[in-house]
Design an enzyme around this catalytic site. Structure first.
Site, PDB file in Angstrom:
ATOM      1  CE  LYS A 117       3.295  73.909  39.414  1.00  0.00           C
ATOM      2  NZ  LYS A 117       3.822  72.614  39.445  1.00  0.00           N
ATOM      3  CE  LYS A 200       3.339  73.310  45.982  1.00  0.00           C
ATOM      4  NZ  LYS A 200       4.256  72.171  45.978  1.00  0.00           N
ATOM      5  CE  LYS A 203       6.658  65.607  42.629  1.00  0.00           C
ATOM      6  NZ  LYS A 203       5.570  66.242  41.867  1.00  0.00           N
TER       7      LYS A 203
HETATM    8  P1  ATP Z   1       5.579  70.309  41.147  1.00  0.00           P
HETATM    9  O1  ATP Z   1       6.594  71.317  41.565  1.00  0.00           O
HETATM   10  O2  ATP Z   1       5.970  69.546  39.902  1.00  0.00           O
HETATM   11  O3  ATP Z   1       4.163  70.848  41.060  1.00  0.00           O
HETATM   12  P2  ATP Z   1       5.003  69.288  43.789  1.00  0.00           P
HETATM   13  O4  ATP Z   1       6.107  69.057  44.749  1.00  0.00           O
HETATM   14  O5  ATP Z   1       4.155  70.493  43.969  1.00  0.00           O
HETATM   15  O6  ATP Z   1       5.590  69.200  42.297  1.00  0.00           O
HETATM   16  P3  ATP Z   1       2.705  67.654  43.100  1.00  0.00           P
HETATM   17  O7  ATP Z   1       2.873  66.403  42.329  1.00  0.00           O
HETATM   18  O8  ATP Z   1       2.228  68.868  42.392  1.00  0.00           O
HETATM   19  O9  ATP Z   1       4.099  67.972  43.831  1.00  0.00           O
HETATM   20  O10 ATP Z   1       1.734  67.381  44.323  1.00  0.00           O
HETATM   21  C1  ATP Z   1       1.538  66.077  44.874  1.00  0.00           C
HETATM   22  C2  ATP Z   1       0.898  66.184  46.242  1.00  0.00           C
HETATM   23  O11 ATP Z   1       1.857  66.695  47.186  1.00  0.00           O
HETATM   24  C3  ATP Z   1      -0.307  67.105  46.304  1.00  0.00           C
HETATM   25  O12 ATP Z   1      -1.267  66.541  47.176  1.00  0.00           O
HETATM   26  C4  ATP Z   1       0.254  68.366  46.906  1.00  0.00           C
HETATM   27  O13 ATP Z   1      -0.722  69.134  47.584  1.00  0.00           O
HETATM   28  C5  ATP Z   1       1.283  67.804  47.868  1.00  0.00           C
HETATM   29  N1  ATP Z   1       2.352  68.779  48.115  1.00  0.00           N
HETATM   30  C6  ATP Z   1       3.221  69.269  47.204  1.00  0.00           C
HETATM   31  N2  ATP Z   1       4.062  70.129  47.783  1.00  0.00           N
HETATM   32  C7  ATP Z   1       3.697  70.212  49.085  1.00  0.00           C
HETATM   33  C8  ATP Z   1       4.183  70.953  50.194  1.00  0.00           C
HETATM   34  N3  ATP Z   1       5.193  71.787  50.068  1.00  0.00           N
HETATM   35  N4  ATP Z   1       3.568  70.778  51.387  1.00  0.00           N
HETATM   36  C9  ATP Z   1       2.530  69.918  51.543  1.00  0.00           C
HETATM   37  N5  ATP Z   1       2.025  69.194  50.526  1.00  0.00           N
HETATM   38  C10 ATP Z   1       2.598  69.331  49.311  1.00  0.00           C
HETATM   39 MG    MG Z   2       2.631  70.908  42.547  1.00  0.00          MG
END
Ligand code: ATP
Ligand code: MG
Length: 337
Positions: A117, A200, A203
């Site tokens: 990040k 991965k 969002k």
């Molecule tokens: P950001 O980009 O702001 O970090 P994010 O999509 O990674 O957002 P988080 O809020 O960081 O979402 O993570 C929330 C949950 O969703 C965590 O348990 C994380 O492991 C899961 N998660 C996030 N992205 C994925 C993905 N691509 N596949 C499976 N699980 C995911």
């Molecule tokens: Mg995340």
């Protein structure tokens, strides 16, 4: 409270740092729903983590309610699970500070998510982004949570939580915090970016085309899967043959997770098929699964006061568990309160 007796308890959370994605649904929310009713469950909207990177205040409030709407629409029931947002339970920040004094700088330096990040910009990111994993340890240990369902990307943070618990227990000669188990199972613990199968889906990723949002409409979902990066070869007979085809493997895993099948069963069903057949089938399945949730999210978002009522009630119930655990922690540490 008797030290060292830990009731099975689930805690997990999602940051309101943007709209929910298919990765959040399959890797987190769908699995949260699966654990509901099996043991005590607490699911949090972790707004204090979201502000580790800049969030517009108006959008943050909206995103916080929207994550809560996603929880409810996907099947989390406020009567069965404690649903709340982190900022309403001040004990998270207080225990987070104590853990900042337990965790070591060297441990933080090993966190791959910070490196990802912060990128080349590590001097300019917030101190909160760096310290984030110790607040996450506090989120979990404030409830003596024994199980944390997360995606693969969060495994290292749950391991750090175990290290913090062990160091605290060792330094203060107590058996107060449990060794939390990361629950990372099923075919979709790491849903990949649709334009780059080595990253991965997130969002907060740069382009909207790299992710499916839970609130995308049917046409957008179809278009994004159609444009998803793949290779020219047809689907093989076995998963083994997908070892060097990350984009293809990702789409198979998404199909498996959405249809509650194994990736093996999906590859058998589509062996020999080209993308012209597989991608529309995948889009139809995704729309079939996401549309009812998305419609329900829209309905819930029309009544933000009701979402706030649910989150406030959840925060009261969360605090009832958290407050005695924080008080006991302060007592162990020697803080007069
Ligand atoms: P950001 O980009 O702001 O970090 P994010 O999509 O990674 O957002 P988080 O809020 O960081 O979402 O993570 C929330 C949950 O969703 C965590 O348990 C994380 O492991 C899961 N998660 C996030 N992205 C994925 C993905 N691509 N596949 C499976 N699980 C995911
Ligand atoms: Mg995340």
């Amino acid at each position: 409270m008797t030290d060292a007796t830990f009731t099975p308890r689930v805690f997990s959370g999602i940051k309101p740092s943007g709209g929910l994605t298919l990765g959040n649904y399959l890797g987190a929310i769908k699995r949260f729903v699966g654990m509901q009713g099996q043991m005590e469950t607490l699911y949090c909207v972790v707004d204090l983590h979201a502000i580790t990177v800049w969030q517009d205040p108006v959008e943050l409030r909206h995103a916080t309610r929207e994550v809560a709407a996603g929880y409810l629409a996907a099947g989390l029931d406020p009567a069965q699970s404690i649903l709340f947002n982190q900022a309403r339970v001040s004990q998270h920040a207080e225990l987070g500070w104590i853990f900042n004094c337990v965790a070591r700088v060297g441990w933080m330096n090993r966190m791959t998510q910070f490196k990802d990040k912060a990128g080349a910009n590590a001097e300019q990111v917030s101190l909160g982004l760096y310290a984030y994993p110790s607040l996450m340890a506090a989120d979990i240990l404030l409830y003596h949570a024994t199980h944390v369902p997360v995606g693969e990307d969060q495994k290292q943070h749950v391991e750090l939580t175990r290290d913090i618990a062990a160091k605290f227990n060792h330094d203060y000669k107590v058996d107060f915090f449990p060794q939390t188990i990361p629950v990372i199972d099923g075919p979709a613990t790491r849903v990949m970016n649709l334009r780059d199968g080595t990253k991965k889906m997130s969002k907060s990723g740069e382009s909207d085309m790299e992710r499916i949002n839970m609130r995308d409409d049917a046409d957008t979902i179809a278009k994004k899967f159609k444009k998803a990066k793949t290779d020219p070869a047809a689907l093989p007979d076995t998963l083994d043959e997908l070892r060097d085809r990350p984009e293809a493997r990702n789409l198979i895993d998404i199909y498996a997770a959405l249809s509650d099948a194994t990736p093996e069963a999906v590859i058998t069903e589509f062996a020999g098929a080209g993308w012209g057949r597989f991608k529309p089938a995948l889009a139809d399945l995704a729309v079939d699964r996401l549309a009812p949730i998305s419609n329900e999210m829209t309905r819930l978002m029309d009544d933000p006061a009701e979402i706030d009522r649910i989150l406030t009630d959840g925060a009261d119930r969360a605090r009832a568990i958290a407050a005695p655990i924080l008080s006991r922690t302060a007592e162990i540490v020697g803080l007069l309160r």
